[in-house]
Design a protein around this motif. Structure first.
Motif, PDB file in Angstrom:
ATOM      1  N   LEU A  16       0.828  -1.212   0.000  1.00 45.18           N
ATOM      2  CA  LEU A  16       0.000   0.000   0.000  1.00 45.18           C
ATOM      3  C   LEU A  16       0.863   1.264   0.000  1.00 45.18           C
ATOM      4  O   LEU A  16       0.572   2.220  -0.728  1.00 45.18           O
ATOM      5  CB  LEU A  16      -0.938  -0.005   1.216  1.00 45.18           C
ATOM      6  CG  LEU A  16      -2.044  -1.064   1.157  1.00 45.18           C
ATOM      7  CD1 LEU A  16      -2.735  -1.199   2.500  1.00 45.18           C
ATOM      8  CD2 LEU A  16      -3.056  -0.733   0.085  1.00 45.18           C
TER       9      LEU A  16
ATOM     10  N   GLY B  30      -8.840  10.792  -2.485  1.00 45.28           N
ATOM     11  CA  GLY B  30      -8.860  10.743  -3.954  1.00 45.28           C
ATOM     12  C   GLY B  30      -9.804  11.770  -4.551  1.00 45.28           C
ATOM     13  O   GLY B  30      -9.783  11.997  -5.767  1.00 45.28           O
ATOM     14  N   ARG B  41      -6.075   8.024 -11.032  1.00 45.15           N
ATOM     15  CA  ARG B  41      -5.282   8.157  -9.797  1.00 45.15           C
ATOM     16  C   ARG B  41      -6.197   8.316  -8.594  1.00 45.15           C
ATOM     17  O   ARG B  41      -5.903   7.825  -7.504  1.00 45.15           O
ATOM     18  CB  ARG B  41      -4.331   9.342  -9.923  1.00 45.15           C
ATOM     19  CG  ARG B  41      -3.215   9.071 -10.917  1.00 45.15           C
ATOM     20  CD  ARG B  41      -2.524  10.334 -11.334  1.00 45.15           C
ATOM     21  NE  ARG B  41      -1.693  10.862 -10.273  1.00 45.15           N
ATOM     22  CZ  ARG B  41      -1.052  12.015 -10.353  1.00 45.15           C
ATOM     23  NH1 ARG B  41      -1.155  12.738 -11.449  1.00 45.15           N
ATOM     24  NH2 ARG B  41      -0.312  12.437  -9.367  1.00 45.15           N
ATOM     25  N   ALA B  43      -9.127   6.971  -8.170  1.00 38.88           N
ATOM     26  CA  ALA B  43      -9.670   5.650  -7.824  1.00 38.88           C
ATOM     27  C   ALA B  43      -8.630   4.823  -7.075  1.00 38.88           C
ATOM     28  O   ALA B  43      -8.959   4.152  -6.083  1.00 38.88           O
ATOM     29  CB  ALA B  43     -10.110   4.926  -9.093  1.00 38.88           C
ATOM     30  N   ILE B  44      -7.369   4.903  -7.522  1.00 36.70           N
ATOM     31  CA  ILE B  44      -6.308   4.125  -6.854  1.00 36.70           C
ATOM     32  C   ILE B  44      -6.102   4.638  -5.425  1.00 36.70           C
ATOM     33  O   ILE B  44      -5.962   3.857  -4.482  1.00 36.70           O
ATOM     34  CB  ILE B  44      -4.987   4.193  -7.657  1.00 36.70           C
ATOM     35  CG1 ILE B  44      -5.171   3.499  -9.017  1.00 36.70           C
ATOM     36  CG2 ILE B  44      -3.854   3.521  -6.899  1.00 36.70           C
ATOM     37  CD1 ILE B  44      -3.998   3.677  -9.969  1.00 36.70           C
ATOM     38  N   PHE B  46      -8.310   6.263  -3.519  1.00 35.70           N
ATOM     39  CA  PHE B  46      -9.486   5.912  -2.721  1.00 35.70           C
ATOM     40  C   PHE B  46      -9.410   4.445  -2.271  1.00 35.70           C
ATOM     41  O   PHE B  46      -9.597   4.142  -1.089  1.00 35.70           O
ATOM     42  CB  PHE B  46     -10.760   6.155  -3.544  1.00 35.70           C
ATOM     43  CG  PHE B  46     -12.027   5.902  -2.779  1.00 35.70           C
ATOM     44  CD1 PHE B  46     -12.584   6.891  -1.987  1.00 35.70           C
ATOM     45  CD2 PHE B  46     -12.665   4.665  -2.842  1.00 35.70           C
ATOM     46  CE1 PHE B  46     -13.750   6.657  -1.263  1.00 35.70           C
ATOM     47  CE2 PHE B  46     -13.817   4.427  -2.125  1.00 35.70           C
ATOM     48  CZ  PHE B  46     -14.368   5.425  -1.340  1.00 35.70           C
ATOM     49  N   CYS B  47      -9.107   3.560  -3.207  1.00 34.65           N
ATOM     50  CA  CYS B  47      -9.065   2.127  -2.882  1.00 34.65           C
ATOM     51  C   CYS B  47      -7.924   1.815  -1.901  1.00 34.65           C
ATOM     52  O   CYS B  47      -8.101   1.019  -0.976  1.00 34.65           O
ATOM     53  CB  CYS B  47      -8.909   1.294  -4.153  1.00 34.65           C
ATOM     54  SG  CYS B  47     -10.359   1.349  -5.199  1.00 34.65           S
ATOM     55  N   SER B  48      -6.768   2.451  -2.094  1.00 32.56           N
ATOM     56  CA  SER B  48      -5.622   2.179  -1.212  1.00 32.56           C
ATOM     57  C   SER B  48      -5.909   2.638   0.218  1.00 32.56           C
ATOM     58  O   SER B  48      -5.647   1.905   1.181  1.00 32.56           O
ATOM     59  CB  SER B  48      -4.368   2.884  -1.729  1.00 32.56           C
ATOM     60  OG  SER B  48      -4.039   2.445  -3.004  1.00 32.56           O
ATOM     61  N   LEU B  50      -8.872   3.225   1.573  1.00 32.74           N
ATOM     62  CA  LEU B  50      -9.969   2.408   2.114  1.00 32.74           C
ATOM     63  C   LEU B  50      -9.454   1.042   2.561  1.00 32.74           C
ATOM     64  O   LEU B  50      -9.796   0.565   3.650  1.00 32.74           O
ATOM     65  CB  LEU B  50     -11.064   2.250   1.051  1.00 32.74           C
ATOM     66  CG  LEU B  50     -12.239   1.349   1.431  1.00 32.74           C
ATOM     67  CD1 LEU B  50     -13.002   1.932   2.611  1.00 32.74           C
ATOM     68  CD2 LEU B  50     -13.194   1.173   0.252  1.00 32.74           C
ATOM     69  N   LEU B  51      -8.609   0.429   1.739  1.00 32.55           N
ATOM     70  CA  LEU B  51      -8.077  -0.897   2.074  1.00 32.55           C
ATOM     71  C   LEU B  51      -7.253  -0.850   3.355  1.00 32.55           C
ATOM     72  O   LEU B  51      -7.418  -1.703   4.240  1.00 32.55           O
ATOM     73  CB  LEU B  51      -7.235  -1.410   0.896  1.00 32.55           C
ATOM     74  CG  LEU B  51      -6.842  -2.883   0.926  1.00 32.55           C
ATOM     75  CD1 LEU B  51      -8.073  -3.772   0.923  1.00 32.55           C
ATOM     76  CD2 LEU B  51      -5.961  -3.217  -0.275  1.00 32.55           C
ATOM     77  N   ASN B 125      -3.391   9.416   2.907  1.00 26.82           N
ATOM     78  CA  ASN B 125      -4.298  10.457   2.402  1.00 26.82           C
ATOM     79  C   ASN B 125      -3.644  11.836   2.480  1.00 26.82           C
ATOM     80  O   ASN B 125      -3.863  12.672   1.602  1.00 26.82           O
ATOM     81  CB  ASN B 125      -5.615  10.440   3.183  1.00 26.82           C
ATOM     82  CG  ASN B 125      -6.699  11.213   2.463  1.00 26.82           C
ATOM     83  OD1 ASN B 125      -6.724  11.254   1.234  1.00 26.82           O
ATOM     84  ND2 ASN B 125      -7.594  11.830   3.214  1.00 26.82           N
TER      85      ASN B 125
END
Lengths: 59, 141
Positions: A16, B30, B41, B43-44, B46-48, B50-51, B125
């Motif tokens: 990540l 994001g 970018r 989307a990546i 946001f997903c990172s 969130l994960l 973030n």
């Protein structure tokens, strides 16, 4: 509770962190991908290097 | 000569609402990139984020509290720094608090890792917020 060991957590952290570091530091997609892979490689090197160092230190 | 002209043109271009970008990028990871047209970018990111946050929550990592900032200087620094890290995750942090997420601070390495992952989500973030600000002010593409 989701239980992960130190190694699994370290891999997830490296993955990540590398994605974000690659994404925010470079200017082209190709450079971002290369830098992300470079960061991930450095994390892995540190993970295995420090792991072996501690194993040898403790015998 | 060409570079001077293009630099001058970039500097003369209006900034794209940098403070609005910062606010949206903080609240929705994001979101700043999305606002600036960098949707892939966004989307990546946001997903990172969130994960990382979800991994922390699934490991039952406790949130840092400002009210728990007591004791010596180092303990206060860790609590306040951790709280800022949590807060930087934006909507995910607020959703977790509103949904009543708050596991006790227990002596377990799994919960400790989880707590660090939640802070990591906020710090990732923060990097994305700085990047969105630089794009909004034409310091980078």
């Amino acid at each position: 509770m989701w239980k992960l060991d130190h190694f699994e957590v370290s891999i997830l952290f490296a993955l990540l962190a590398s994605v974000i570091l690659g994404l925010v530091t470079k200017r082209t997609d190709r450079e971002r991908l290369r830098y992300g892979l470079y960061c991930f490689g450095c994390f892995m090197l540190a993970l295995f290097g420090i792991g072996w160092f501690m194993k040898l230190l403790h015998g | 000569m060409m570079s001077v002209t293009s630099t001058g043109a970039a500097a003369a271009a209006p900034t794209r609402f940098p403070f609005l970008t910062i606010a949206i990028a903080w609240l929705i990871p994001g979101g700043g990139h999305f606002l600036l047209g960098r949707r892939g970018r966004a989307a990546i990111i946001f997903c990172s984020v969130l994960l990382a946050f979800l991994i922390g929550v699934m490991m039952r990592g406790p949130l840092f509290q400002l009210s728990g900032a007591s004791g010596d200087v180092l303990s206060r620094l860790i609590q306040i720094g951790g709280f800022i890290g949590n807060l930087a995750a934006g909507i995910f942090y607020f959703a977790a608090v509103l949904l009543g997420y708050g596991p006790p601070d227990q002596a377990s390495h799994t919960a400790d890792y989880g707590s660090k992952f939640i802070v990591m989500a906020g710090l990732m973030n923060l990097l994305a917020i700085v990047d969105a600000y630089e794009i909004a002010t034409h310091q980078k593409e």
